[in-house]
Scaffold this motif. Structure first.
Motif, mmCIF file in Angstrom:
data_model
loop_
_atom_site.group_PDB
_atom_site.id
_atom_site.type_symbol
_atom_site.label_atom_id
_atom_site.label_comp_id
_atom_site.label_asym_id
_atom_site.label_seq_id
_atom_site.Cartn_x
_atom_site.Cartn_y
_atom_site.Cartn_z
ATOM 1 N N GLU A 150 0.798 -1.221 0.000
ATOM 2 C CA GLU A 150 0.000 0.000 0.000
ATOM 3 C C GLU A 150 0.834 1.277 0.000
ATOM 4 N N MET A 151 1.993 1.249 0.610
ATOM 5 C CA MET A 151 2.802 2.472 0.706
ATOM 6 C C MET A 151 3.800 2.623 -0.440
ATOM 7 N N PHE A 152 4.335 1.534 -0.929
ATOM 8 C CA PHE A 152 5.449 1.628 -1.860
ATOM 9 C C PHE A 152 5.186 1.045 -3.249
ATOM 10 N N LEU A 153 4.258 0.096 -3.350
ATOM 11 C CA LEU A 153 4.048 -0.581 -4.634
ATOM 12 C C LEU A 153 2.667 -0.338 -5.239
ATOM 13 N N TRP A 154 1.864 0.498 -4.608
ATOM 14 C CA TRP A 154 0.463 0.683 -4.991
ATOM 15 C C TRP A 154 0.288 1.023 -6.468
ATOM 16 N N GLU A 155 1.129 1.900 -7.000
ATOM 17 C CA GLU A 155 0.985 2.343 -8.383
ATOM 18 C C GLU A 155 1.757 1.470 -9.377
ATOM 19 N N LYS A 156 2.544 0.557 -8.876
ATOM 20 C CA LYS A 156 3.293 -0.343 -9.742
ATOM 21 C C LYS A 156 2.416 -1.547 -10.095
ATOM 22 N N GLU A 157 2.858 -2.333 -11.045
ATOM 23 C CA GLU A 157 2.064 -3.480 -11.503
ATOM 24 C C GLU A 157 1.720 -4.433 -10.354
ATOM 25 N N THR A 158 2.684 -4.677 -9.479
ATOM 26 C CA THR A 158 2.444 -5.568 -8.334
ATOM 27 C C THR A 158 1.340 -5.025 -7.449
ATOM 28 N N GLY A 159 1.402 -3.758 -7.143
ATOM 29 C CA GLY A 159 0.386 -3.138 -6.299
ATOM 30 C C GLY A 159 -0.978 -3.091 -6.957
ATOM 31 N N ARG A 160 -0.999 -2.838 -8.278
ATOM 32 C CA ARG A 160 -2.272 -2.816 -8.986
ATOM 33 C C ARG A 160 -2.895 -4.205 -9.010
ATOM 34 N N GLY A 161 -2.054 -5.237 -9.073
ATOM 35 C CA GLY A 161 -2.576 -6.600 -8.975
ATOM 36 C C GLY A 161 -3.156 -6.874 -7.596
ATOM 37 N N PHE A 162 -2.527 -6.312 -6.592
ATOM 38 C CA PHE A 162 -2.987 -6.449 -5.209
ATOM 39 C C PHE A 162 -4.341 -5.775 -5.020
ATOM 40 N N SER A 163 -4.494 -4.580 -5.583
ATOM 41 C CA SER A 163 -5.725 -3.805 -5.393
ATOM 42 C C SER A 163 -6.781 -4.103 -6.446
ATOM 43 N N GLY A 164 -6.349 -4.532 -7.627
ATOM 44 C CA GLY A 164 -7.284 -4.736 -8.723
ATOM 45 C C GLY A 164 -7.596 -3.452 -9.477
ATOM 46 N N PHE A 165 -6.852 -2.374 -9.199
ATOM 47 C CA PHE A 165 -7.098 -1.080 -9.824
ATOM 48 C C PHE A 165 -6.266 -0.927 -11.093
ATOM 49 N N ASP A 166 -6.805 -0.167 -12.035
ATOM 50 C CA ASP A 166 -6.004 0.206 -13.194
ATOM 51 C C ASP A 166 -5.050 1.334 -12.776
ATOM 52 N N ALA A 167 -4.177 1.736 -13.691
ATOM 53 C CA ALA A 167 -3.148 2.731 -13.355
ATOM 54 C C ALA A 167 -3.765 4.052 -12.906
ATOM 55 N N GLU A 168 -4.827 4.475 -13.565
ATOM 56 C CA GLU A 168 -5.452 5.757 -13.211
ATOM 57 C C GLU A 168 -6.062 5.716 -11.809
ATOM 58 N N MET A 169 -6.771 4.649 -11.498
ATOM 59 C CA MET A 169 -7.383 4.524 -10.166
ATOM 60 C C MET A 169 -6.303 4.374 -9.096
ATOM 61 N N ALA A 170 -5.256 3.631 -9.392
ATOM 62 C CA ALA A 170 -4.154 3.476 -8.432
ATOM 63 C C ALA A 170 -3.521 4.828 -8.135
ATOM 64 N N ARG A 171 -3.317 5.641 -9.174
ATOM 65 C CA ARG A 171 -2.735 6.969 -8.979
ATOM 66 C C ARG A 171 -3.662 7.846 -8.137
ATOM 67 N N ALA A 172 -4.946 7.769 -8.408
ATOM 68 C CA ALA A 172 -5.918 8.601 -7.685
ATOM 69 C C ALA A 172 -6.055 8.195 -6.220
ATOM 70 N N THR A 173 -5.852 6.919 -5.936
ATOM 71 C CA THR A 173 -6.048 6.416 -4.567
ATOM 72 C C THR A 173 -4.746 6.214 -3.809
ATOM 73 N N ALA A 174 -3.616 6.541 -4.404
ATOM 74 C CA ALA A 174 -2.317 6.298 -3.773
ATOM 75 C C ALA A 174 -2.167 6.949 -2.397
ATOM 76 N N PRO A 175 -2.580 8.211 -2.201
ATOM 77 C CA PRO A 175 -2.443 8.792 -0.854
ATOM 78 C C PRO A 175 -3.278 8.044 0.190
ATOM 79 N N MET A 176 -4.487 7.640 -0.183
ATOM 80 C CA MET A 176 -5.334 6.881 0.739
ATOM 81 C C MET A 176 -4.698 5.523 1.059
ATOM 82 N N ALA A 177 -4.176 4.869 0.024
ATOM 83 C CA ALA A 177 -3.550 3.569 0.227
ATOM 84 C C ALA A 177 -2.322 3.680 1.128
ATOM 85 N N ALA A 178 -1.532 4.735 0.931
ATOM 86 C CA ALA A 178 -0.350 4.924 1.774
ATOM 87 C C ALA A 178 -0.757 5.124 3.232
#
Length: 120
Positions: free
Chosen positions: A23-51
């Motif tokens: 959630e803090m370091f890999l959220w926007e990377k492919e590994t983190g997006r696989g963890f969350s199920g989010f696409d790149a845009e959603m991962a970028r938008a939710t990165a502060p919340m995830a951190a």
């Protein structure tokens, strides 16, 4: 039973360290997006919340490690408190975010909590 309980507590601490990293370091990377199920845009938008969530998971892990290294009765009480927090957070997450959290967080936390209580 003490050793089994402590191993389960350590595994839950490791789980929460893993979640912190995702959630803090890999959220926007492919590994983190696989963890969350989010696409790149959603991962970028939710990165502060995830951190922020990742930081809380780190606090849970730190509390569980504290419980493992502290002498009893403090260690026992700290393990009970932080495992209870894990279970409550898992139930809440399952009810509000994703049902998988019940099985990935709440159930393992409840098993470790039960083992600590039985061993205590």
């Amino acid at each position: 039973m003490d050793l089994t309980a402590d191993i389960l507590v350590a595994l839950i601490a490791l789980l929460h360290l893993y979640i912190l990293v995702m959630e803090m370091f890999l959220w926007e990377k492919e590994t983190g997006r696989g963890f969350s199920g989010f696409d790149a845009e959603m991962a970028r938008a939710t990165a502060p919340m995830a951190a922020n969530q990742g930081l809380y998971n780190g606090f849970l892990a730190a509390g569980l490690v504290w419980g493992l290294i502290a002498d009893d009765p403090t260690g026992y009480q700290v393990k009970i408190f932080f495992l209870s927090c894990v279970v409550v957070a898992g139930i809440y997450g399952a009810a509000t975010a994703n049902r998988r959290i019940l099985f990935a967080q709440a159930l393992p936390g409840a098993l470790a909590l039960s083992a600590v209580i039985v061993a205590g």
